[in-house]
Design a protein around this motif. Structure first.
Motif, PDB file in Angstrom:
ATOM      1  N   LEU A 128      -5.982  -0.801  -0.386  1.00 38.46           N
ATOM      2  CA  LEU A 128      -6.357  -1.340   0.914  1.00 38.46           C
ATOM      3  C   LEU A 128      -7.364  -2.474   0.791  1.00 38.46           C
ATOM      4  N   ALA A 129      -8.182  -2.435  -0.254  1.00 42.75           N
ATOM      5  CA  ALA A 129      -9.200  -3.469  -0.419  1.00 42.75           C
ATOM      6  C   ALA A 129      -8.578  -4.845  -0.626  1.00 42.75           C
ATOM      7  N   HIS A 187      -2.151   2.353  -7.662  1.00 38.78           N
ATOM      8  CA  HIS A 187      -3.293   2.964  -6.994  1.00 38.78           C
ATOM      9  C   HIS A 187      -4.299   3.553  -7.975  1.00 38.78           C
ATOM     10  N   GLY A 213      -7.653   1.407  -8.479  1.00 37.26           N
ATOM     11  CA  GLY A 213      -8.525   1.048  -7.365  1.00 37.26           C
ATOM     12  C   GLY A 213      -7.872   1.313  -6.044  1.00 37.26           C
ATOM     13  N   ASN A 214      -8.549   0.927  -4.977  1.00 43.05           N
ATOM     14  CA  ASN A 214      -8.051   1.139  -3.618  1.00 43.05           C
ATOM     15  C   ASN A 214      -7.184  -0.040  -3.203  1.00 43.05           C
ATOM     16  N   LYS A 236      -4.061   3.017   8.283  1.00 43.53           N
ATOM     17  CA  LYS A 236      -5.085   2.024   7.934  1.00 43.53           C
ATOM     18  C   LYS A 236      -4.452   0.692   7.532  1.00 43.53           C
ATOM     19  N   MET A 291      -3.181   6.500   5.096  1.00 41.34           N
ATOM     20  CA  MET A 291      -3.060   5.210   4.417  1.00 41.34           C
ATOM     21  C   MET A 291      -2.134   4.274   5.176  1.00 41.34           C
ATOM     22  N   VAL A 317       0.826  -1.207   0.000  1.00 40.29           N
ATOM     23  CA  VAL A 317       0.000   0.000   0.000  1.00 40.29           C
ATOM     24  C   VAL A 317       0.861   1.257   0.000  1.00 40.29           C
TER      25      VAL A 317
END
Length: 321
Positions: free
Chosen positions: A201-202, A195, A198-199, A62, A59, A26
Motif C-alpha cells: 500500500l505504501a 508483500h 514491505g507494505n 484500503k 487490504m 496490492v
C-alpha cells in the motif's frame, strides 16, 4: 447526445482501468472481486466484503480508497464502539459558550468499516441514515456527507466467535456483497514475493480524484435501459419474493441498486445500454445478501446463492430483437 454518452463511457472505462491496475498491485489474483468493487464505486453504492480473516478484505478496501485520492477513514468495529464514534458528537466549547460539532469517522469519501459485525446492532444502525441519505443527524441538526461517499465494510462469517448478524435494513443498503476466497497457488506465491519485503500500500499512488469519480457516477444515469430489460429485472425480483425457499425476498431498493449496478457494468464493457446479461451477472452479488431463506431451505442446506441462481434461471430472458 450519442457522442456525449459515448465519451462518458470511454472516460469511465479509462478511469476504471487505471483504478483496477492500481488495486491489482496490492490484491493478487482477484479480478472478479475488484470488478465488483468498481461497480459499487461508480454506481454510488456501498460494498460488503465477507470472508474469513486474513484473505485481504481490509487490504482491498484500503487500496480502493487510496487509488482515488479521496479522504478515507477507517472505523474498527468493536463491541464497545458507540454510535457517536461513527456519526460525531456535539461538544460544549467553554470559550465560545456554545456547542460545536465534532465529526465522526463517517465523514470521508471512503469509509472503511472493519469487521462491521463485531459491533452491537445499535452501533451498526448508526450507519443507516448515512448510507441511504448521505447525511447524518446529530442533536436535530443534519450534516451532509462528502461526495462521493462510499462505505466499504468487511465482515467475518456469522459463525465466527464474537460476531453479530447485520440487521436486514443495513444489509439492504449495500449495493453488492463479495467474497474474497483463498487465492490460487500462483497468486499466493506472487503475494509472498511482493508483500514479503514491505507494505504494498505504501507504493500505491492515486490514479484519479474524488471529483472525477463523482462526475462519472452521475453520468451512469444516462445509460439507456429498455423497457423489456426493466420488466426482466422486476421479474427476477418477484421470483425471489415468491420462491418457496425464501422467507424475505429482494426489496424495491434492491431493484434500484441492481439497475444502477447494471448500468455501470454496461459502461465498463463499453456499452451505452443495458442488456439482460448485466442483470444475470450481478443478480447474485446484488441480491444474495438481502435474502433470508425459509426454515425448509436451511434444513435442506441450500445456500442463498443457489436460491438466487434458481430464481434467475426461472425467468425467461427477453427477446434480443
Amino acid at each position: 447526445m450519442e457522442r456525449s454518452v459515448a465519451s462518458q463511457v470511454d472516460e469511465l472505462q479509462a478511469v476504471a482501468q487505471d483504478v483496477r491496475a492500481a488495486v491489482e498491485t496490492v490484491i493478487e489474483g482477484k479480478p472478479e472481486a475488484i470488478d465488483l468493487a468498481l461497480v459499487a464505486l461508480f454506481g454510488s453504492g456501498h460494498l460488503l466484503i465477507e470472508d474469513v480473516p486474513g484473505v485481504g478484505k481490509t487490504m482491498l478496501a484500503k487500496a480502493l480508497a487510496r487509488s482515488i485520492a479521496g479522504t478515507a477513514q477507517r472505523i474498527q468495529f468493536t463491541p464497545d464502539l458507540l454510535p457517536s464514534d461513527i456519526t460525531g458528537v456535539s461538544i460544549f466549547n467553554s470559550q465560545s459558550r456554545g456547542f460545536e460539532f465534532k465529526p465522526g469517522g463517517v465523514f470521508a469519501n471512503v469509509v472503511i468499516g472493519d469487521e462491521i459485525n463485531r459491533a452491537s446492532p445499535k452501533t451498526q444502525s448508526a450507519l443507516l441514515e448515512a448510507m441511504e441519505e448521505r447525511q447524518v443527524t446529530v442533536d436535530g441538526i443534519t450534516h451532509p456527507l462528502p461526495d462521493p461517499f462510499m462505505v466499504v465494510a468487511t465482515q467475518n462469517p456469522i459463525e465466527m466467535e464474537g460476531t453479530y448478524p447485520l440487521p436486514e435494513a443495513q444489509r439492504d443498503r449495500f449495493m453488492v456483497r463479495i467474497s474474497m476466497g483463498y487465492p490460487v497457488r500462483a497468486a499466493e506465491l506472487a503475494m509472498l514475493d511482493h508483500h514479503g519485503g514491505g507494505n504494498p500500500l505504501a507504493a500505491l499512488r492515486p490514479v484519479t480524484n474524488a471529483s472525477t469519480v463523482a462526475a462519472l457516477a452521475e453520468s451512469v444515469r444516462t445509460i439507456f435501459v429498455h423497457g423489456a430489460v426493466k420488466d426482466y429485472l422486476v421479474a427476477v425480483l418477484e421470483a425471489t419474493r415468491f420462491s418457496a425457499d425464501v422467507r424475505l425476498g429482494a426489496s424495491p431498493r434492491a431493484g434500484l441498486q441492481l439497475l444502477r449496478a447494471a448500468r455501470v457494468r454496461a459502461m465498463l464493457q463499453g456499452r451505452h445500454y443495458v442488456i439482460p446479461d448485466d442483470i444475470q451477472a450481478l443478480a447474485g452479488p446484488a441480491l444474495a445478501h438481502r435474502i433470508l431463506l425459509s426454515p425448509a431451505a436451511q434444513l435442506a442446506r441450500r445456500s442463498v446463492d443457489e436460491v438466487v441462481d434458481a430464481a434467475v434461471a426461472s425467468v425467461p430472458v427477453p427477446d434480443r430483437d
